[in-house]
Design a protein around this motif. Structure first.
Motif, short mmCIF file in Angstrom:
data_model
loop_
_atom_site.label_atom_id
_atom_site.label_comp_id
_atom_site.label_asym_id
_atom_site.label_seq_id
_atom_site.Cartn_x
_atom_site.Cartn_y
_atom_site.Cartn_z
N GLY A 1 -21.61 29.49 -40.34
CA GLY A 1 -22.49 28.32 -40.13
C GLY A 1 -23.60 28.53 -41.41
O GLY A 1 -23.81 27.27 -41.72
N LEU A 2 -24.13 29.49 -41.86
CA LEU A 2 -24.76 29.34 -43.06
C LEU A 2 -24.15 29.03 -44.39
O LEU A 2 -24.71 28.24 -45.10
CB LEU A 2 -25.26 30.88 -43.41
CG LEU A 2 -26.46 31.35 -42.48
CD1 LEU A 2 -26.83 32.75 -42.49
CD2 LEU A 2 -27.44 30.59 -42.42
N GLU A 3 -22.79 29.28 -44.46
CA GLU A 3 -22.03 28.52 -45.38
C GLU A 3 -22.09 26.88 -45.35
O GLU A 3 -22.45 26.26 -46.24
CB GLU A 3 -20.58 29.31 -45.54
CG GLU A 3 -20.49 30.46 -46.27
CD GLU A 3 -19.14 31.10 -46.12
OE1 GLU A 3 -19.09 32.28 -46.53
OE2 GLU A 3 -18.36 30.37 -45.56
N GLN A 4 -21.59 26.55 -44.22
CA GLN A 4 -21.93 25.06 -43.82
C GLN A 4 -23.13 24.42 -44.18
O GLN A 4 -23.22 23.32 -44.97
CB GLN A 4 -21.58 24.80 -42.44
CG GLN A 4 -20.14 25.07 -42.05
CD GLN A 4 -19.57 25.11 -40.67
OE1 GLN A 4 -20.54 25.57 -39.68
NE2 GLN A 4 -18.47 24.74 -40.27
N SER B 1 -29.33 33.10 -35.25
CA SER B 1 -29.63 34.53 -34.74
C SER B 1 -29.84 34.54 -33.25
O SER B 1 -29.42 35.20 -32.09
CB SER B 1 -30.64 35.31 -35.35
OG SER B 1 -30.47 35.25 -36.55
N GLN B 2 -30.91 33.65 -32.70
CA GLN B 2 -31.19 33.41 -31.64
C GLN B 2 -30.20 32.78 -30.65
O GLN B 2 -30.11 33.35 -29.47
CB GLN B 2 -32.66 32.22 -31.46
CG GLN B 2 -34.08 32.99 -31.85
CD GLN B 2 -34.54 33.84 -30.95
OE1 GLN B 2 -34.31 35.18 -31.39
NE2 GLN B 2 -34.68 33.69 -29.41
N ALA B 3 -29.57 32.02 -31.17
CA ALA B 3 -28.47 31.42 -30.14
C ALA B 3 -27.45 32.70 -29.76
O ALA B 3 -26.85 32.74 -28.74
CB ALA B 3 -27.68 30.35 -30.88
N VAL C 1 -32.29 27.42 -39.78
CA VAL C 1 -31.09 27.47 -39.47
C VAL C 1 -30.90 28.84 -39.19
O VAL C 1 -29.87 29.38 -37.88
CB VAL C 1 -30.06 26.88 -40.48
CG1 VAL C 1 -28.75 26.90 -39.93
CG2 VAL C 1 -30.55 25.35 -40.39
N GLU C 2 -31.13 30.02 -39.98
CA GLU C 2 -30.95 31.46 -39.71
C GLU C 2 -31.16 31.87 -38.50
O GLU C 2 -30.63 32.65 -37.70
CB GLU C 2 -31.14 32.12 -40.83
CG GLU C 2 -30.50 33.47 -41.29
CD GLU C 2 -30.94 33.93 -42.36
OE1 GLU C 2 -31.31 33.39 -43.31
OE2 GLU C 2 -30.96 35.33 -42.43
N ARG D 1 -35.76 31.12 -50.69
CA ARG D 1 -35.26 30.07 -49.59
C ARG D 1 -36.45 29.56 -48.88
O ARG D 1 -37.44 30.17 -48.53
CB ARG D 1 -34.39 30.73 -48.75
CG ARG D 1 -32.71 30.90 -49.40
CD ARG D 1 -32.01 31.80 -48.61
NE ARG D 1 -32.71 32.91 -48.02
CZ ARG D 1 -32.63 33.56 -46.88
NH1 ARG D 1 -32.18 32.97 -45.76
NH2 ARG D 1 -33.47 34.59 -46.67
N GLY D 2 -36.44 28.39 -48.57
CA GLY D 2 -37.43 27.73 -47.94
C GLY D 2 -37.28 27.41 -46.23
O GLY D 2 -36.40 28.46 -45.75
N ILE D 3 -37.90 26.75 -45.62
CA ILE D 3 -37.98 26.88 -44.09
C ILE D 3 -36.64 26.37 -43.71
O ILE D 3 -36.24 27.00 -42.69
CB ILE D 3 -39.17 25.71 -43.76
CG1 ILE D 3 -40.43 26.38 -44.07
CG2 ILE D 3 -39.07 25.48 -42.17
CD1 ILE D 3 -41.71 25.68 -43.62
N ILE D 4 -36.03 25.35 -44.07
CA ILE D 4 -34.76 24.64 -43.64
C ILE D 4 -33.65 25.78 -43.56
O ILE D 4 -32.99 26.22 -42.47
CB ILE D 4 -34.00 23.68 -44.58
CG1 ILE D 4 -34.99 22.28 -44.32
CG2 ILE D 4 -32.82 23.13 -43.98
CD1 ILE D 4 -34.63 21.19 -45.04
N PRO D 5 -33.52 26.54 -44.56
CA PRO D 5 -32.09 27.67 -44.38
C PRO D 5 -32.74 28.81 -43.45
O PRO D 5 -31.84 29.39 -42.72
CB PRO D 5 -32.05 28.23 -45.87
CG PRO D 5 -32.97 27.71 -46.69
CD PRO D 5 -33.89 26.52 -46.08
N ARG D 6 -33.94 29.13 -43.60
CA ARG D 6 -34.47 30.32 -42.74
C ARG D 6 -34.42 29.67 -41.17
O ARG D 6 -34.35 30.56 -40.31
CB ARG D 6 -35.99 30.65 -43.04
CG ARG D 6 -35.98 31.43 -44.35
CD ARG D 6 -37.19 31.69 -44.80
NE ARG D 6 -37.22 31.89 -46.38
CZ ARG D 6 -37.11 33.29 -46.75
NH1 ARG D 6 -37.52 34.23 -45.57
NH2 ARG D 6 -37.40 33.66 -47.88
#
Ligand SMILES: Nc1ncnc2c1ncn2[C@@H]1O[C@H](COP(=O)(O)OP(=O)(O)OP(=O)(O)O)[C@@H](O)[C@H]1O
Length: 898
Positions: free
Chosen positions: A733-736, A655-657, A650-651, A643-648
């Protein structure tokens, strides 16, 4: 038949012409024939009336006499007494039910027969004019088996309906209808006997280049081929080996999954192509058959109408005849009572009128027979129309079944394409994992050989030292005898020496630790300085060799000789020059080796992602020639470790939120995805609703996108689709996000170029719009994370775009916008007053991040191949210019509501 040949003779001197008589008998549905016959009959009646009027005066007396005297000639007498006319009239009936018609008695044709013959003539000679209806060989029964018409037969093999002379009517019998219906759905046998499969044309492009001709199975075997054979692991190597083993087991699991998907895909493909072909052919056949039946029904209805008309005419004639008979009866009665003395003329007249009556009655009978025939024809026609209607109903049922088949086919098709997409994702992931594994192995080999050389050098050193010591010992031993008094002194020297060495080693260790701490401090300070100066950070990433680079992936170097050498400080590199005789050195904020995984790369950018949560406008973009790994860096290959930067990113934000919730922070997050294709903005999420669900086909209207500025002077894209990402529930959120990426990937303009089988022909920008509010402090922050995957910066001749007009236009648009980006950086580096942001859509869109308000990081992606060193050098020079740009300190977008 006697009645057929009877002449309408009204008297000896008034025979009707043969043709007139024949025309009277003719039963035809043609309008002209019918009206001719009607006119002839009227003329005949008129003639008869005139003849009767002229002879009445002369024959009245004799006829009356004959009635009283009787006649010696029975045949000359009226066959029935006038009183019996009533009985004969009763026989003039119009039976509605028909008995079997005697064919011998009828030499004409039924309406349907004539219609069929006409149709057959038309079919045999479609251009010839319609022949006159034959009047002979008429058949009154509808024997479908004898019919010589053409019919459509359905066979299990798909093709145009077979046209052949029909011996049976499958379309009208119930059994045959069932047969037709059965044929529409495939039996298992038919499925097994399907025509040979055409290879399914994949809509998705292959991941490997056209030159890579290995079969799919070979490709799946690839990880085994590309794995580097490792030496038996020593204790030092065991950790790396475990990593490699874990990776290999992951690859073999992926292989199994891919094989499974391939099998599934093959099965689906096997059933799809012939089903589609059948579907189309059946549809065509059905449409043709329906048109034919509709025209046949129309003709039959016309024939029915004509038959009805003819029937009405005959009824009118019948009425006229009845009238005439009644009149004659009246006249006969009058003649009976007013005939006077019964003159011979009157008797003759009566005899004639009786004869005429008999003839008329015979004619009436004939007409009644004709009526019967017509009724039978009508009933048969109605039966046939009914049968046709049934047939149409069954065809409609078949059509429904076909439609259902088609829907099933469409469902299986979409399943198939899903499987294909999944397969592609898995294959990309496998290729990337294998490449990285090879690079890691190459690194490992290098470290191993370095350690070996080191060990050998140390061994050599120790051996020398040992021999030195042995020599010293022997010297000391030889001195023992002579200088026994100095023995104790010598021992003391050795102990002091040992203590000194130990103290020096401790000092070295201390210094090394200090150096490490200082290095870390230097890095942190460097980052702080850069932040304060507002530099655009530049990271360089070299991808590993790939199977389609045309070098052996199984070599110990992980694929061949690389044009790039990365120095151990992790910030410098040298690249081979164009002519191969010179090397160019560069230094950037970070240089990633080919073996650096996605996690390592993300680790270095995670603080930028955090900045977006803190209210900064952050932009990360990847720059480089096509196929150098820009999309791999930004989006990644697959959904696992690659997985690249975009999914990581968002992840991490999710987590931070969740963590910041405890500090009374609540966040909302919206995603948008656009591409800039030929200097035009396109929404890649046009298919999605704001809740992430897929829009129905007819609701997918692409808005015209434009870049605008809001009240605070920040740029935004007007008309773009914003999809909500659930911040409360990380899994959702990750599924979306996955759905967003998949939808955008489908919509993105990707074309195959010579250099990359999945080349992006546009710049794509993934935007995360973050809004955080703190109830306690009343703070509201607006951050944005723009992750931009630029289109390949290759030369026209290398990409092969010059031979294709569309590709050429795309490449020119790409190169123009990249050169505008370069102009912006040059102006920023030179401190120019005017920065040409508006020269391209890309720079205008990223203006906020590039003009000092935000933070920017550029990835320069490089290919390790020797053929690419020219492009790599260009990319590195571009990156060097970017590295010199000072933007000033970035500003947070914060509001205070309290
Ligand atoms: N660091 C890496 N590790 C493993 N595989 C990589 C790496 N970088 C790139 N690849 C692989 O190289 C191939 C090409 O990469 P990618 O599609 O990201 O190139 P690109 O620069 O985006 O090309 P384009 O500009 O044509 O879209 C992909 O199969 C990808 O998986």
């Amino acid at each position: 038949m006697s009645t057929r040949r009877a002449r309408l003779s009204l008297g000896p001197g008034t025979p009707l012409s043969d043709s007139t008589a024949r025309s009277n008998r003719r039963t035809s549905f043609g309008g002209s024939d019918a009206s001719d016959a009607k006119k002839d009959r009227r003329a005949m009646l008129e003639e008869w009336r005139r003849a009767r009027a002229s002879t009445a005066s002369t024959t009245a007396t004799s006829a009356t006499a004959a009635s009283f005297n009787g006649s010696s000639n029975e045949s000359d007498r009226p066959s029935t007494a006038p009183s019996s006319y009533d009985d004969s009239e009763k026989t003039v009936s119009f039976p509605l039910t028909t008995s079997k018609f005697d064919e011998k008695e009828n030499d004409g044709l039924s309406a349907l027969e004539r219609f069929r013959m006409r149709r057959q003539q038309r079919q045999e000679a479609p251009d010839a004019p319609i022949a006159a209806t034959p009047t002979r060989a008429r058949s009154n029964s509808f024997n479908f088996n004898d019919e010589e018409t053409t019919t459509i037969s359905y066979s299990s093999t798909i093709g145009t309906p077979n046209r052949r002379p029909k011996t049976a009517r499958p379309s009208l019998s119930g059994g045959a209808q069932r047969k037709v219906r059965r044929r529409t759905s495939l039996t298992p046998d038919e499925k097994n006997n399907l025509p040979p499969m055409q290879p399914l044309e994949r809509r998705a492009r292959p991941l490997l280049p056209p030159s890579y001709t290995a079969s799919s199975e070979e490709r799946l075997e690839q990880p085994h081929q590309t794995n580097v054979e490792l030496a038996p692991p020593s204790s030092q190597e065991s950790v790396d080996s475990i990593d490699s083993l874990a990776m290999r087991s992951r690859i073999s699991a992926m292989q199994k999954r891919i094989e499974c998907l391939e099998r599934e895909k093959m099965e689906l493909s096997m059933s799809k192509a012939p089903l589609e072909a059948r579907m189309r052919q059946r549809e065509d056949a059905f449409i043709k058959e329906r048109e034919r039946l509709v025209s046949e029904i129309e003709s039959l209805q016309n024939a029915g109408r004509q038959a009805d008309e003819r029937y009405r005419e005959l009824e009118m004639e019948n009425e006229a005849l009845n009238e005439a008979v009644k009149k004659m009866k009246m006249e006969a009665r009058e003649a009976k009572f007013t005939g006077g003395e019964g003159s011979k003329d009157a008797w003759d007249e009566r005899l004639r009128s009786n004869k005429e009556n008999a003839r008329l009655r015979a004619e009436l009978k004939d007409v009644v027979e004709q009526n019967k025939t017509l009724r039978m024809d009508k009933v048969s026609l109605e039966a046939e129309v009914h049968a046709y209607k049934k047939h149409i109903e069954s065809l409609e049922k078949n059509y429904d079944e076909l439609e259902r088949d088609y829907e099933e086919l469409a469902a299986s098709k979409s399943k198939n394409s899903e499987a294909e997409i999944q397969l592609e994702v898995l294959t990309a992931e496998m290729v990337a994992t294998t490449a990285q594994l090879n690079a890691t192995n190459a690194d490992f080999e290098e470290t191993k050989s370095r350690a070996k050389a080191d060990l050998q050098a140390k061994e050599e050193k120790w051996k020398n030292r040992e021999s030195e010591l042995l020599f010293q010992i022997s010297v000391l031993k030889s001195r023992v005898g002579k200088e026994q008094t100095n023995v104790l002194e010598g021992e003391e020297d050795t102990a002091i020496l040992k203590a000194k060495i130990e103290a020096r080693d401790r000092r070295i260790a201390e210094l090394e630790e200090q150096l490490l701490n200082l290095e870390q401090l230097r890095r942190t300070l460097h980052n702080r300085i850069q932040e304060l100066r507002g530099n655009i950070r530049v990271y360089v990433r070299t991808r590993p060799f790939l199977p389609n680079d045309g070098v052996s992936a199984s070599s110990s170097t992980g694929g061949g000789h690389s044009s790039i050498e990365i120095l151990p400080d992790g910030e410098s590199l040298t690249i081979q020059g164009r002519r191969g005789d010179e090397a160019h050195a560069f230094k950037f904020d970070k240089v990633f080796a080919p073996s650096a995984g996605q996690d390592v790369v993300f680790e270095e950018v995670s603080e930028f992602v955090q900045s977006a949560l803190d209210g900064y406008h952050v932009c990360l973009f990847s720059y480089g020639q096509t196929g150098s790994g820009k999309t791999h860096t930004m989006q990644g290959s697959g959904n696992g470790a690659m997985r690249g930067i975009i999914p990581r990113a968002v992840e991490q934000i999710l987590s931070q939120a969740a963590l910041m919730k405890s500090q009374r922070w609540t966040f909302t997050m919206k995603a948008s995805f656009l591409e800039i294709y030929n200097e035009e903005l396109r929404d890649l999420l046009v298919m999605m609703n704001s809740d992430g669900s897929i829009k129905p086909r007819d609701a997918r209207t692409a808005n015209k996108l434009s870049i605008k500025r809001n009240a605070e002077g920040k740029s935004y894209v007007d008309g773009i689709n914003l999809v909500d990402i659930d911040v409360e529930n990380k899994t959702v959120g990750l599924e979306q996000l996955e759905a967003v990426i998949a939808t955008a990937a489908r919509a993105r303009s990707v074309a195959t170029t010579k250099m990359n089988s999945q080349s992006s022909r546009s710049h794509s920008v993934f935007m995360l719009h973050l809004c955080g509010s703190n109830e306690e402090s009343g703070t509201i922050v607006h951050g944005a994370l723009n992750l931009c995957d630029l289109a390949g910066s290759e030369r026209l001749d290398r990409s092969g775009a010059s031979s294709d007009a569309q590709r050429l236009k795309e490449t020119q648009a790409i190169n123009k916008s990249l050169s505008c980006l370069g102009d912006v950086f040059t102006s920023l580096a030179n401190g120019s007053k005017h920065i040409p942001f508006r020269n391209s859509k890309l720079t205008y869109l990223l203006q906020d991040c590039l003009s000092g308000d935000g933070k920017a990081l550029m990835f320069v992606n490089l290919s390790p191949t020797l053929e690419s060193c020219s492009e790599s050098l260009c990319s590195l020079r571009f990156a060097q210019r970017v590295n010199q740009v000072e933007l000033g300190k970035a500003t947070k977008n914060v509001q205070y509501s309290k």
